[in-house]
Write an enzyme that holds these catalytic residues in place. Structure first.
Site, PDB file in Angstrom:
ATOM      1  CB  THR A  53      96.077  21.283  73.565  1.00  0.00           C
ATOM      2  OG1 THR A  53      95.820  20.312  72.553  1.00  0.00           O
ATOM      3  CG2 THR A  53      95.479  22.631  73.180  1.00  0.00           C
ATOM      4  CB  ILE A  55      94.231  15.578  75.633  1.00  0.00           C
ATOM      5  CG1 ILE A  55      94.105  15.724  77.154  1.00  0.00           C
ATOM      6  CG2 ILE A  55      93.563  14.282  75.180  1.00  0.00           C
ATOM      7  CD1 ILE A  55      92.682  15.937  77.630  1.00  0.00           C
ATOM      8  CB  CYS A  56      95.456  17.509  70.767  1.00  0.00           C
ATOM      9  SG  CYS A  56      93.950  18.365  71.262  1.00  0.00           S
ATOM     10  N   PRO A  57      98.078  15.755  71.205  1.00  0.00           N
ATOM     11  CG  PRO A  57     100.041  16.539  72.215  1.00  0.00           C
ATOM     12  CD  PRO A  57      98.570  16.832  72.065  1.00  0.00           C
ATOM     13  CB  ILE A  60      97.642  13.467  66.789  1.00  0.00           C
ATOM     14  CG1 ILE A  60      96.464  14.440  66.861  1.00  0.00           C
ATOM     15  CG2 ILE A  60      98.285  13.496  65.410  1.00  0.00           C
ATOM     16  CD1 ILE A  60      96.873  15.911  66.887  1.00  0.00           C
TER      17      ILE A  60
END
Length: 190
Positions: A53, A55-57, A60
């Site tokens: 997706t 936003i997630c990276p 992270i």
């Protein structure tokens, strides 16, 4: 949702290893991480909704950039979602932002930990953007959750950990190295 003062649930999850070991491929890239892993340390556990997706990276990678700072505070940093360890590995291989990830990626595929924490999105069935700071005794000392479309600030999580570790009264916007509040001095000045 579990919150401050609650015990963090017991768990035993497959994970993609941190660092270069995480890119060695199926059978070599995986490990099991439990609530007993890193016993005696603070734990920062953050969840994201889905791999592959947008936003997630960003989150992270931002947490991973602070991994050494968390480690300097005797805190283990874990990232988790409801995707499998195989999906995590494939995502790392194909996303430059997380390819060299310095933290393990936990796979809560049965949604047991997410359910126990009360952080599953009611419509999507995936983990919300939840973050927990857990003390060495396994008690949640801070919990935060964002909706699916809003990223969080890992630097703020580090600031909160610093404040919790002082075991003192820390005012708004306090940062490590600043004085904590001294109630006796405040009353004497009044």
């Amino acid at each position: 949702m579990l919150t401050v003062g609650d015990k963090f649930p017991a768990f035993n999850l497959a994970a993609v290893k941190a660092g270069p070991e995480g890119l060695e491929g199926p059978g070599k890239s995986f490990t099991q991480i439990t609530n007993e892993t890193d016993a005696g340390k603070w734990k920062v556990v953050f969840f994201w909704p889905k791999d592959f997706t947008f936003i997630c990276p960003t989150e992270i990678a931002a947490f991973a950039k602070l991994n050494e700072e968390f480690a300097d505070r005797d805190a283990a940093l874990y990232g988790a979602s409801t995707d499998s360890e195989f999906v995590h590995l494939n995502w790392r291989v194909h996303n430059a932002d997380i390819r060299d990830l310095a933290i393990p990626m936990l796979a809560d595929t049965k949604r047991e930990l997410s359910s126990a924490l009360g952080i599953l999105d009611k419509n999507e069935g995936v983990a919300l953007r939840a973050t927990f700071i857990v003390d060495p005794e396994g008690t949640i000392q801070w919990a935060s959750v964002n909706g699916l479309n809003v990223g969080r600030n890992p630097q703020e999580v580090l600031r909160i950990l610093d404040a919790l570790q002082t075991d003192e009264l820390c005012p708004c916007n306090w940062t490590k190295g600043e004085e904590a509040l001294k109630p006796q001095e405040i009353f004497e000045a009044a």
